[in-house]
Design a protein around this motif. Structure first.
Motif, PDB file in Angstrom:
ATOM      1  N   SER A 173      23.783 -15.794 -46.345  1.00  0.00           N
ATOM      2  CA  SER A 173      23.084 -16.654 -46.500  1.00  0.00           C
ATOM      3  C   SER A 173      22.552 -17.843 -45.149  1.00  0.00           C
ATOM      4  CB  SER A 173      24.489 -17.770 -46.303  1.00  0.00           C
ATOM      5  OG  SER A 173      24.586 -19.302 -45.518  1.00  0.00           O
ATOM      6  N   TYR A 174      21.718 -18.267 -45.605  1.00  0.00           N
ATOM      7  CA  TYR A 174      20.540 -18.932 -44.917  1.00  0.00           C
ATOM      8  C   TYR A 174      20.975 -19.996 -43.800  1.00  0.00           C
ATOM      9  CZ  TYR A 174      16.434 -21.055 -42.347  1.00  0.00           C
ATOM     10  OH  TYR A 174      15.988 -22.687 -41.726  1.00  0.00           O
ATOM     11  N   THR A 175      21.985 -20.861 -43.779  1.00  0.00           N
ATOM     12  CA  THR A 175      22.816 -21.309 -43.248  1.00  0.00           C
ATOM     13  C   THR A 175      23.899 -20.492 -42.398  1.00  0.00           C
ATOM     14  OG1 THR A 175      22.930 -23.036 -45.525  1.00  0.00           O
ATOM     15  CG2 THR A 175      24.434 -23.116 -43.481  1.00  0.00           C
ATOM     16  N   ALA A 176      24.763 -19.457 -43.069  1.00  0.00           N
ATOM     17  CA  ALA A 176      25.902 -19.483 -42.373  1.00  0.00           C
ATOM     18  C   ALA A 176      24.806 -18.212 -40.788  1.00  0.00           C
ATOM     19  CB  ALA A 176      25.935 -17.647 -42.920  1.00  0.00           C
ATOM     20  N   LYS A 177      23.320 -17.623 -41.189  1.00  0.00           N
ATOM     21  CA  LYS A 177      21.914 -17.712 -39.922  1.00  0.00           C
ATOM     22  C   LYS A 177      22.032 -17.903 -39.291  1.00  0.00           C
ATOM     23  CE  LYS A 177      19.404 -14.505 -42.094  1.00  0.00           C
ATOM     24  NZ  LYS A 177      18.340 -13.706 -42.708  1.00  0.00           N
ATOM     25  N   LEU A 178      21.853 -19.868 -39.425  1.00  0.00           N
ATOM     26  CA  LEU A 178      21.537 -20.949 -38.408  1.00  0.00           C
ATOM     27  C   LEU A 178      22.365 -20.605 -37.639  1.00  0.00           C
ATOM     28  CD1 LEU A 178      19.900 -23.621 -40.499  1.00  0.00           C
ATOM     29  CD2 LEU A 178      18.238 -22.647 -38.491  1.00  0.00           C
ATOM     30  N   PHE A 179      23.318 -20.712 -38.107  1.00  0.00           N
ATOM     31  CA  PHE A 179      24.960 -21.260 -37.592  1.00  0.00           C
ATOM     32  C   PHE A 179      25.260 -19.928 -36.683  1.00  0.00           C
ATOM     33  CE2 PHE A 179      27.007 -24.427 -40.320  1.00  0.00           C
ATOM     34  CZ  PHE A 179      27.034 -25.007 -39.983  1.00  0.00           C
ATOM     35  N   ALA A 180      24.785 -18.420 -36.588  1.00  0.00           N
ATOM     36  CA  ALA A 180      25.240 -17.415 -35.745  1.00  0.00           C
ATOM     37  C   ALA A 180      23.714 -17.486 -34.877  1.00  0.00           C
ATOM     38  CB  ALA A 180      24.644 -16.305 -36.274  1.00  0.00           C
ATOM     39  N   LYS A 181      22.866 -18.003 -34.842  1.00  0.00           N
ATOM     40  CA  LYS A 181      21.411 -18.495 -34.324  1.00  0.00           C
ATOM     41  C   LYS A 181      21.875 -19.258 -33.438  1.00  0.00           C
ATOM     42  CE  LYS A 181      17.562 -15.971 -37.253  1.00  0.00           C
ATOM     43  NZ  LYS A 181      16.854 -17.181 -37.059  1.00  0.00           N
ATOM     44  N   GLY A 182      23.085 -20.088 -33.387  1.00  0.00           N
ATOM     45  CA  GLY A 182      22.866 -21.163 -32.394  1.00  0.00           C
ATOM     46  C   GLY A 182      22.315 -22.516 -32.245  1.00  0.00           C
ATOM     47  N   ARG A 183      23.221 -23.140 -31.403  1.00  0.00           N
ATOM     48  CA  ARG A 183      22.284 -24.937 -31.514  1.00  0.00           C
ATOM     49  C   ARG A 183      21.015 -25.041 -30.898  1.00  0.00           C
ATOM     50  NH1 ARG A 183      26.500 -29.013 -29.002  1.00  0.00           N
ATOM     51  NH2 ARG A 183      27.694 -27.528 -30.908  1.00  0.00           N
ATOM     52  N   PRO A 184      20.408 -24.416 -30.242  1.00  0.00           N
ATOM     53  CA  PRO A 184      18.894 -24.410 -30.013  1.00  0.00           C
ATOM     54  C   PRO A 184      17.689 -24.595 -31.110  1.00  0.00           C
ATOM     55  CG  PRO A 184      19.934 -23.493 -28.000  1.00  0.00           C
ATOM     56  CD  PRO A 184      21.112 -23.047 -29.294  1.00  0.00           C
ATOM     57  N   LYS A 185      18.529 -22.963 -31.775  1.00  0.00           N
ATOM     58  CA  LYS A 185      17.113 -22.723 -33.088  1.00  0.00           C
ATOM     59  C   LYS A 185      17.898 -23.614 -33.987  1.00  0.00           C
ATOM     60  CE  LYS A 185      15.104 -20.332 -35.981  1.00  0.00           C
ATOM     61  NZ  LYS A 185      13.570 -19.854 -35.318  1.00  0.00           N
ATOM     62  N   ILE A 186      19.053 -24.734 -34.143  1.00  0.00           N
ATOM     63  CA  ILE A 186      19.533 -25.026 -35.361  1.00  0.00           C
ATOM     64  C   ILE A 186      18.624 -26.425 -34.555  1.00  0.00           C
ATOM     65  CG2 ILE A 186      20.656 -27.015 -36.834  1.00  0.00           C
ATOM     66  CD1 ILE A 186      22.969 -24.421 -36.120  1.00  0.00           C
ATOM     67  N   ALA A 187      18.180 -26.939 -33.818  1.00  0.00           N
ATOM     68  CA  ALA A 187      17.978 -28.454 -33.026  1.00  0.00           C
ATOM     69  C   ALA A 187      16.089 -27.693 -33.064  1.00  0.00           C
ATOM     70  CB  ALA A 187      18.138 -28.247 -31.455  1.00  0.00           C
ATOM     71  N   GLN A 188      15.680 -27.014 -33.176  1.00  0.00           N
ATOM     72  CA  GLN A 188      14.341 -26.595 -33.056  1.00  0.00           C
ATOM     73  C   GLN A 188      13.920 -26.510 -34.473  1.00  0.00           C
ATOM     74  OE1 GLN A 188      13.170 -22.456 -31.777  1.00  0.00           O
ATOM     75  NE2 GLN A 188      11.978 -22.485 -33.677  1.00  0.00           N
ATOM     76  N   LYS A 189      14.368 -26.396 -35.922  1.00  0.00           N
ATOM     77  CA  LYS A 189      14.360 -26.496 -36.764  1.00  0.00           C
ATOM     78  C   LYS A 189      14.357 -27.782 -37.497  1.00  0.00           C
ATOM     79  CE  LYS A 189      13.975 -23.449 -39.668  1.00  0.00           C
ATOM     80  NZ  LYS A 189      12.685 -22.982 -40.222  1.00  0.00           N
ATOM     81  N   VAL A 190      15.151 -28.437 -36.195  1.00  0.00           N
ATOM     82  CA  VAL A 190      15.579 -30.330 -37.065  1.00  0.00           C
ATOM     83  C   VAL A 190      14.016 -30.474 -36.142  1.00  0.00           C
ATOM     84  CG1 VAL A 190      16.147 -32.742 -36.377  1.00  0.00           C
ATOM     85  CG2 VAL A 190      17.718 -30.325 -36.871  1.00  0.00           C
ATOM     86  N   GLY A 191      12.792 -30.347 -34.899  1.00  0.00           N
ATOM     87  CA  GLY A 191      12.134 -30.563 -34.737  1.00  0.00           C
ATOM     88  C   GLY A 191      11.063 -31.020 -35.481  1.00  0.00           C
ATOM     89  N   GLU A 192      10.946 -29.307 -36.233  1.00  0.00           N
ATOM     90  CA  GLU A 192      10.058 -28.675 -36.707  1.00  0.00           C
ATOM     91  C   GLU A 192       9.992 -28.955 -38.431  1.00  0.00           C
ATOM     92  OE1 GLU A 192      10.009 -23.826 -35.528  1.00  0.00           O
ATOM     93  OE2 GLU A 192      10.137 -24.406 -37.513  1.00  0.00           O
TER      94      GLU A 192
END
Ligand SMILES: N=c1c2ncn([C@@H]3O[C@H](COP(=O)(O)OP(=O)(O)OP(=O)(O)O)[C@@H](O)[C@H]3O)c2ncn1[C@@H]1O[C@H](COP(=O)(O)O)[C@@H](O)[C@H]1O
Length: 92
Positions: free
Chosen positions: A22-41
């Motif tokens: 799952s893309y969502t599960a992959k995002l959680f696994a990458k961690g908060r900095p990556k998730i926050a970066q995606k929100v910014g993008e």
């Protein structure tokens, strides 16, 4: 909005799931900095769509932004009701 309620439920289900599944599960696994970066993008892409007056792109980028924002809330342990409560206090 029902679509957001349903999306929130799916996002919570994906926490702890296999990142390969799952893309969502992959995002959680990458961690908060990556998730926050995606929100910014996605926020920047939303702004660009608005400025070029492309309504279809604005809808699509807004959907991307809302999805990634909900993933960020879930990762931070923030419930949508917490945000709703803040909005309630601002009503006038
Ligand atoms: N709403 C979305 C949604 N919006 C955007 N995206 C994904 O967000 C990514 C954004 O694309 P980008 O090109 O910016 O990013 P990328 O290059 O794929 O990834 P990065 O390397 O940048 O992290 C795409 O892969 C989209 O598929 C979403 N992925 C999932 N959902 C919802 O989440 C549910 C669960 O999805 P899975 O976790 O994949 O099962 C789905 O049923 C949908 O309802």
């Amino acid at each position: 909005m029902q679509a957001l309620d349903e999306l929130w439920a799916v996002i919570l289900e994906r926490r702890g799931a296999d990142p390969e599944s799952s893309y969502t599960a992959k995002l959680f696994a990458k961690g908060r900095p990556k998730i926050a970066q995606k929100v910014g993008e996605e926020a920047v892409e939303t702004v660009i769509a608005a400025l070029v007056q492309d309504k279809d792109a604005l809808a699509a980028e807004s959907a991307d932004l809302l999805y990634h924002l909900l993933v960020l809330w879930a990762d931070c342990g923030l419930d949508p009701n917490d945000v709703a409560a803040v909005l309630e206090t601002r009503k006038r």
